[in-house]
Write an enzyme that holds these catalytic residues in place. Structure first.
Site, PDB file in Angstrom:
ATOM      1  CB  SER A   4       2.332  -4.910   3.926  1.00 15.85           C
ATOM      2  OG  SER A   4       1.106  -4.889   4.600  1.00 15.85           O
ATOM      3  CG  LEU A   5      -1.400  -5.402  -1.113  1.00 17.84           C
ATOM      4  CD1 LEU A   5      -2.633  -6.269  -1.039  1.00 17.84           C
ATOM      5  CD2 LEU A   5      -1.715  -4.044  -1.697  1.00 17.84           C
ATOM      6  NE  ARG A  64      -3.319  -8.019   3.942  1.00 20.57           N
ATOM      7  CZ  ARG A  64      -2.624  -6.900   3.908  1.00 20.57           C
ATOM      8  NH1 ARG A  64      -3.015  -5.899   3.127  1.00 20.57           N
ATOM      9  NH2 ARG A  64      -1.522  -6.761   4.623  1.00 20.57           N
ATOM     10  CG  HIS A  80       1.473  -4.623   9.433  1.00 21.62           C
ATOM     11  ND1 HIS A  80       1.358  -5.939   9.043  1.00 21.62           N
ATOM     12  CD2 HIS A  80       1.393  -3.882   8.302  1.00 21.62           C
ATOM     13  CE1 HIS A  80       1.224  -5.988   7.723  1.00 21.62           C
ATOM     14  NE2 HIS A  80       1.228  -4.758   7.254  1.00 21.62           N
ATOM     15  CD  GLN A  82      -3.293   0.300   1.985  1.00 21.30           C
ATOM     16  OE1 GLN A  82      -3.340  -0.854   2.368  1.00 21.30           O
ATOM     17  NE2 GLN A  82      -4.184   1.183   2.343  1.00 21.30           N
ATOM     18  CD  GLN A 142       1.094  -9.478   5.599  1.00 20.37           C
ATOM     19  OE1 GLN A 142      -0.001  -8.938   5.561  1.00 20.37           O
ATOM     20  NE2 GLN A 142       1.841  -9.659   4.525  1.00 20.37           N
TER      21      GLN A 142
END
Length: 293
Positions: free
Chosen positions: A88-89, A113, A195, A9, A244
């Site tokens: 991440s993503l 998500r 996170h 992102q 995650q």
């Protein structure tokens, strides 16, 4: 050994993916399939939408995923990684690239998500902040000593760590970090505390969807944000992917481990060049690339 990496992102931009759509029938087919799966025309927003429209979490995450995965697919024989990682993503893009997940299944998970994270953000006033110029251990110690929920969330590169948590706790931590010598400690324009423990409701929701999705044997290992080491077991990949959302993104550690395991170059597949810059901060001499079609 070739390492392929996939952004998360923040890499979105207006007009993203339009060049791929206009030049490649395979891209048109995949974008068309994505519109059906998502239930709205993400192509309209990606190709013609404003920066504000692209910032919506339910749009941003699928848009970056689509750009990365479609570009990887079009690259064909050029895209033969020996190891993969995603920020991440970007981990979902990496899992399509190494054949752990089917494109359609991964897109459904990314959409779920994004919506689950959006819902979690609405439950509590929360945010993230970038901290520059301090040792990780000092930032971690300040977070631990700060009243309220605030944790280290993104270990991006040496001297750059993002913290995440309740707004008031982030404000207190930023003030203390500046007092301790941080070059910058500044809040980011994000929707919530990604996170961090505040994403627990999203983690629970996503876990159910992941458990009902088929994960196959990968063609090469993935270095996941949670574990940072090479993983090839579908069950272990699944477990790491579930954790995650509430665990930190250990990008610095992942890059170091990929280099230690023999990576000789890093290719960033997707919008932007942010990850290439982070790799250079870990190892200045490491060759980094943007793929050429």
């Amino acid at each position: 050994m070739k390492a392929f990496i996939y952004p998360g992102q923040g890499a979105q931009f207006s007009g993203m993916g339009l060049d791929l759509y206009e030049k490649y029938p395979q891209a048109q087919e995949m974008f068309s399939k994505a519109n059906k799966i998502l239930g709205f025309s993400i192509t309209d927003i990606m190709f013609e939408g404003t920066a504000e429209q692209l910032k919506e979490t339910k749009v941003t995450q699928p848009a970056i995923f689509l750009h990365s995965v479609i570009l990887h697919t079009i690259l064909g024989d050029q895209a033969k990684p020996d190891m993969v990682a995603g920020h991440s993503l970007g981990e979902f893009s990496a899992l399509v690239a190494n054949k752990t997940l089917r494109f359609e299944d991964a897109l459904r998970l990314v959409s779920k998500r994004a919506l689950a994270m959006q819902k979690a953000c609405e439950l509590q006033d929360s945010t993230m902040a970038a901290v520059l110029g301090l040792e990780d251990e000092l930032v971690e110690a300040v977070c631990a000593d700060t009243e309220g929920i605030v944790v280290a969330a993104n270990y991006n590169c040496p001297g750059q760590l993002v913290i995440s948590g309740e707004v008031a706790a982030i404000d207190r931590a930023c003030e203390e970090l500046k007092n301790r010598g941080a070059k910058r400690a500044i809040k980011l324009p994000v929707g919530g505390a990604f996170h961090s423990p505040l994403m627990e409701p999203a983690r629970e929701e996503l876990a159910k969807a992941i458990e009902h999705t088929t994960f196959s044997e990968p063609i090469c290992p993935i270095y996941q944000n949670v574990s940072t080491f090479a993983v090839s077991s579908p069950e272990e990949i699944k477990k790491n992917l579930i954790f995650q959302l509430t665990a930190p993104v250990k990008w610095t550690h992942s890059v170091k481990n990929m280099i230690a395991d023999g990576a000789t170059s890093f290719t960033e597949v997707g919008p932007g060049k942010v990850l290439q810059g982070l790799v250079k901060k870990v190892d200045r001499k490491m060759p980094t690339h943007t793929p050429e079609l």
